[in-house]
Design a protein around this motif. Structure first.
Motif, PDB file in Angstrom:
ATOM      1  N   ALA A 194       4.459 -12.129  -6.398  1.00 11.04           N
ATOM      2  CA  ALA A 194       4.446 -10.780  -5.832  1.00 11.04           C
ATOM      3  C   ALA A 194       3.280 -10.005  -6.402  1.00 11.04           C
ATOM      4  CB  ALA A 194       5.759 -10.060  -6.133  1.00 11.04           C
ATOM      5  N   GLY A 195       2.886  -8.928  -5.730  1.00  6.74           N
ATOM      6  CA  GLY A 195       1.775  -8.147  -6.247  1.00  6.74           C
ATOM      7  C   GLY A 195       1.513  -6.892  -5.459  1.00  6.74           C
ATOM      8  N   TYR A 196       0.836  -5.970  -6.110  1.00  5.21           N
ATOM      9  CA  TYR A 196       0.399  -4.726  -5.498  1.00  5.21           C
ATOM     10  C   TYR A 196      -1.025  -4.927  -5.003  1.00  5.21           C
ATOM     11  CZ  TYR A 196       4.475  -2.572  -7.701  1.00  5.21           C
ATOM     12  OH  TYR A 196       5.757  -2.254  -8.070  1.00  5.21           O
ATOM     13  N   ILE A 197      -1.213  -4.930  -3.686  1.00  6.19           N
ATOM     14  CA  ILE A 197      -2.540  -5.206  -3.139  1.00  6.19           C
ATOM     15  C   ILE A 197      -2.822  -4.313  -1.934  1.00  6.19           C
ATOM     16  CG2 ILE A 197      -2.490  -7.584  -3.948  1.00  6.19           C
ATOM     17  CD1 ILE A 197      -1.921  -8.517  -1.185  1.00  6.19           C
ATOM     18  N   GLY A 198      -4.105  -4.179  -1.589  1.00  5.72           N
ATOM     19  CA  GLY A 198      -4.526  -3.344  -0.483  1.00  5.72           C
ATOM     20  C   GLY A 198      -4.065  -3.884   0.853  1.00  5.72           C
ATOM     21  N   ALA A 199      -3.763  -2.981   1.769  1.00  5.69           N
ATOM     22  CA  ALA A 199      -3.163  -3.357   3.046  1.00  5.69           C
ATOM     23  C   ALA A 199      -4.100  -4.211   3.904  1.00  5.69           C
ATOM     24  CB  ALA A 199      -2.750  -2.106   3.801  1.00  5.69           C
ATOM     25  N   ARG A 200      -5.357  -3.796   4.034  1.00 10.94           N
ATOM     26  CA  ARG A 200      -6.259  -4.544   4.910  1.00 10.94           C
ATOM     27  C   ARG A 200      -6.494  -5.954   4.393  1.00 10.94           C
ATOM     28  NH1 ARG A 200     -11.976  -5.253   6.076  1.00 10.94           N
ATOM     29  NH2 ARG A 200     -12.563  -4.146   4.175  1.00 10.94           N
ATOM     30  N   GLY A 201      -6.637  -6.086   3.078  1.00 10.47           N
ATOM     31  CA  GLY A 201      -6.826  -7.414   2.502  1.00 10.47           C
ATOM     32  C   GLY A 201      -5.609  -8.291   2.689  1.00 10.47           C
ATOM     33  N   ASN A 212      -3.249 -12.842   5.381  1.00 14.29           N
ATOM     34  CA  ASN A 212      -2.171 -13.390   6.202  1.00 14.29           C
ATOM     35  C   ASN A 212      -2.738 -14.034   7.456  1.00 14.29           C
ATOM     36  OD1 ASN A 212      -0.161 -13.044   8.572  1.00 14.29           O
ATOM     37  ND2 ASN A 212       1.169 -12.798   6.785  1.00 14.29           N
ATOM     38  N   GLY A 213      -3.717 -13.392   8.063  1.00 15.27           N
ATOM     39  CA  GLY A 213      -4.335 -13.932   9.266  1.00 15.27           C
ATOM     40  C   GLY A 213      -5.092 -15.231   9.036  1.00 15.27           C
ATOM     41  N   GLU A 214      -5.492 -15.456   7.777  1.00  8.11           N
ATOM     42  CA  GLU A 214      -6.184 -16.689   7.427  1.00  8.11           C
ATOM     43  C   GLU A 214      -5.225 -17.770   6.953  1.00  8.11           C
ATOM     44  OE1 GLU A 214      -9.311 -17.351   7.888  1.00  8.11           O
ATOM     45  OE2 GLU A 214      -9.874 -15.340   8.583  1.00  8.11           O
ATOM     46  N   GLY A 215      -3.926 -17.484   6.995  1.00 12.39           N
ATOM     47  CA  GLY A 215      -2.933 -18.482   6.635  1.00 12.39           C
ATOM     48  C   GLY A 215      -2.323 -18.342   5.262  1.00 12.39           C
ATOM     49  N   LYS A 221      -8.371  -2.885  14.942  1.00 19.67           N
ATOM     50  CA  LYS A 221      -8.837  -3.389  16.238  1.00 19.67           C
ATOM     51  C   LYS A 221     -10.077  -2.633  16.720  1.00 19.67           C
ATOM     52  CE  LYS A 221      -4.126  -4.634  17.652  1.00 19.67           C
ATOM     53  NZ  LYS A 221      -2.982  -4.279  18.542  1.00 19.67           N
ATOM     54  N   LYS A 222     -10.052  -1.327  16.583  1.00 20.93           N
ATOM     55  CA  LYS A 222     -11.143  -0.492  17.080  1.00 20.93           C
ATOM     56  C   LYS A 222     -12.472  -0.833  16.428  1.00 20.93           C
ATOM     57  CE  LYS A 222     -12.483   4.350  17.734  1.00 20.93           C
ATOM     58  NZ  LYS A 222     -12.053   5.773  17.565  1.00 20.93           N
ATOM     59  N   LYS A 248     -11.013 -10.193  10.819  1.00 24.33           N
ATOM     60  CA  LYS A 248     -11.540 -11.265  11.666  1.00 24.33           C
ATOM     61  C   LYS A 248     -10.440 -11.925  12.481  1.00 24.33           C
ATOM     62  CE  LYS A 248     -14.219 -15.554  11.479  1.00 24.33           C
ATOM     63  NZ  LYS A 248     -14.913 -16.526  10.591  1.00 24.33           N
ATOM     64  N   ASN A 249      -9.398 -12.377  11.830  1.00 29.90           N
ATOM     65  CA  ASN A 249      -8.269 -13.016  12.515  1.00 29.90           C
ATOM     66  C   ASN A 249      -7.041 -12.129  12.322  1.00 29.90           C
ATOM     67  OD1 ASN A 249      -9.669 -15.443  13.362  1.00 29.90           O
ATOM     68  ND2 ASN A 249      -9.624 -16.067  11.218  1.00 29.90           N
ATOM     69  N   LEU A 250      -6.925 -11.124  13.151  1.00 32.59           N
ATOM     70  CA  LEU A 250      -5.856 -10.145  12.998  1.00 32.59           C
ATOM     71  C   LEU A 250      -4.530 -10.740  13.439  1.00 32.59           C
ATOM     72  CD1 LEU A 250      -5.288  -7.161  12.250  1.00 32.59           C
ATOM     73  CD2 LEU A 250      -5.514  -6.639  14.692  1.00 32.59           C
ATOM     74  N   PRO A 251      -3.591 -10.897  12.494  1.00 32.86           N
ATOM     75  CA  PRO A 251      -2.291 -11.455  12.855  1.00 32.86           C
ATOM     76  C   PRO A 251      -1.430 -10.425  13.568  1.00 32.86           C
ATOM     77  CG  PRO A 251      -2.282 -10.822  10.555  1.00 32.86           C
ATOM     78  CD  PRO A 251      -3.677 -10.568  11.062  1.00 32.86           C
ATOM     79  N   ASP A 252      -0.401 -10.881  14.231  1.00 30.86           N
ATOM     80  CA  ASP A 252       0.544  -9.960  14.834  1.00 30.86           C
ATOM     81  C   ASP A 252       1.220  -9.150  13.737  1.00 30.86           C
ATOM     82  OD1 ASP A 252       2.139  -9.493  17.572  1.00 30.86           O
ATOM     83  OD2 ASP A 252       3.563  -9.426  15.908  1.00 30.86           O
ATOM     84  N   MET A 253       1.409  -7.870  13.974  1.00 34.13           N
ATOM     85  CA  MET A 253       1.977  -6.997  12.952  1.00 34.13           C
ATOM     86  C   MET A 253       3.345  -7.485  12.488  1.00 34.13           C
ATOM     87  SD  MET A 253       2.110  -2.826  12.994  1.00 34.13           S
ATOM     88  CE  MET A 253       3.525  -2.652  14.086  1.00 34.13           C
ATOM     89  N   GLU A 254       4.102  -8.060  13.402  1.00 34.50           N
ATOM     90  CA  GLU A 254       5.438  -8.541  13.049  1.00 34.50           C
ATOM     91  C   GLU A 254       5.384  -9.745  12.121  1.00 34.50           C
ATOM     92  OE1 GLU A 254       8.330  -7.004  13.696  1.00 34.50           O
ATOM     93  OE2 GLU A 254       6.975  -5.449  14.415  1.00 34.50           O
ATOM     94  N   ASP A 255       4.257 -10.452  12.102  1.00 33.54           N
ATOM     95  CA  ASP A 255       4.106 -11.596  11.202  1.00 33.54           C
ATOM     96  C   ASP A 255       3.711 -11.166   9.798  1.00 33.54           C
ATOM     97  OD1 ASP A 255       4.699 -13.352  13.250  1.00 33.54           O
ATOM     98  OD2 ASP A 255       2.586 -13.601  13.840  1.00 33.54           O
TER      99      ASP A 255
END
Length: 369
Positions: free
Chosen positions: A94-101, A106-109, A311-312, A317-324
């Motif tokens: 677990a960890g405290y990390i920035g949202a975009r990162g 997650n989008g990279e697997g 998105k805007k 780069k590989n934006l995952p679905d928000m639900e994922d």
């Protein structure tokens, strides 16, 4: 050059991924955490990471105030600027990390998910040397940024409030290892400005080596998401009961900061190696001056706003679905308290929004003599 007017808080990951190590130790400063539904004590050592940024202070508070122990959790807390990489490699639970990162990983697997909120919106500062009198004095000067490759977006945000050019060519942009490194570089005259989260803005003002010239706070009236409490999906799968309890401890750590700012500041000071006065000031900013920015409560509108910006401006780069990305099952199972009700019932009476720092300091001393 195109100016991307992006809410800076959604870009905080770029500063967090280069943050340096923060101090991790056991403190005798804190109080006693509480848990109503603690799990059975486990021998499993949970590796939790955080950064040397004030947004992440709930981690040190959880350890030093005895909150993890009160929840029967065996936590190893690590102050490490490479928390996302460690989590992606399966080396951290677990960890405290920035949202975009987090979203990008997650989008990279990467097996990491957003399990609870931690900090919304702003609190990113532009700190300048004392001899910088107006924003345009920074042109052709050395300015430290977390990631110069994303400088146009960062500069565009400051341009809105400081009338600065968003063209990176106007500055000599450099990258440092962490916010504390930037602070040291400014204090020794190697640079003229840097962007940072606290305590490194307040630290510069406290030691009179620089001043906060500008603050990123919001975009289009929406705070968005800044950083969160993330869980490794493998940890959830193998230790679901501990994952649920860890979210409860995260909540109680944030509660502790709001209700006991003096004790939280003492913990902050020890773990971040800064004066107590700086610690208390930055807690005041997070919990009073800039609003109730520390929170555990997930908010659909904040996530939707974040994804709209991703998105805007093609920020992921590989934006995952928000639900994922959002781990709703664990969050719902933890049955966390309503944040707004907690603030109304437990915080507003002692520490209302709008109180001055002097009033805040006095009340903090009354609450915890």
């Amino acid at each position: 050059m195109k100016k991307n007017y992006v809410m800076w808080g959604l870009l905080l990951m770029s500063v967090f991924t280069v943050s340096g190590c923060a101090k991790s130790q056991t403190s005798e400063t804190g109080g006693k955490g509480e848990s109503k539904d603690s799990v059975t004590a486990s021998n499993y050592e949970i590796n939790v990471g955080y950064y040397n940024c004030d947004h992440m202070v709930a981690g040190p508070v959880g350890e030093a105030a005895g909150i993890y122990k009160a929840h029967n959790l065996n936590v190893k807390l690590t102050g490490n600027g490479k928390v996302p990489q460690a989590m992606a490699a399966g080396q951290m639970d677990a960890g405290y990390i920035g949202a975009r990162g987090l979203v990008a990983a997650n989008g990279e697997g990467s097996p990491i998910v957003y399990a609870a909120n931690n900090h919304i919106g702003g609190s990113m500062y532009l700190v300048v040397a004392n001899d910088i009198e107006k924003p345009e004095d920074l042109y052709s000067q050395k300015v430290a940024m977390p990631d110069p490759s994303t400088s146009e977006s960062w500069l565009a945000g400051y341009a809105q409030t400081l009338n600065l050019s968003a063209d990176p060519a106007k500055y000599e942009l450099i990258q440092t290892g962490s916010d504390s490194d930037s602070y040291l570089a400014l204090s020794t005259g190697q640079i003229k400005a840097y962007t940072c989260c606290d305590p490194w803005g307040s630290m510069a003002e406290f030691n009179k080596v620089g001043k906060i010239m500008g603050t990123y706070y919001e975009m289009d009236g929406a705070m968005g998401i800044c950083c969160g409490f993330a869980l490794n999906k493998n940890f959830i799968k193998e230790h679901r009961d501990l994952a649920v309890e860890l979210l409860k401890a995260h909540q109680d750590s944030i509660k502790y900061i709001y209700e006991h700012p003096k004790k939280a500041a003492e913990i902050f000071s020890k773990y971040y190696n800064v004066p107590y006065e700086v610690s208390l000031m930055t807690i005041y900013k997070k919990c009073i001056e800039e609003g109730r920015t520390l929170t555990w409560q997930l908010n659909e509108e904040e996530f939707t706003h974040a994804y709209d910006v991703y998105k805007k401006f093609n920020l992921v780069k590989n934006l995952p679905d928000m639900e994922d990305v959002i781990e709703r099952d664990i969050y719902n199972e933890a049955n966390l308290d309503n944040f707004e009700e907690f603030i109304k019932n437990n915080v507003d009476k002692n520490f209302p929004v709008g109180m001055t720092y002097e009033e805040f300091e006095k009340k903090a001393n009354e609450v915890d003599p």
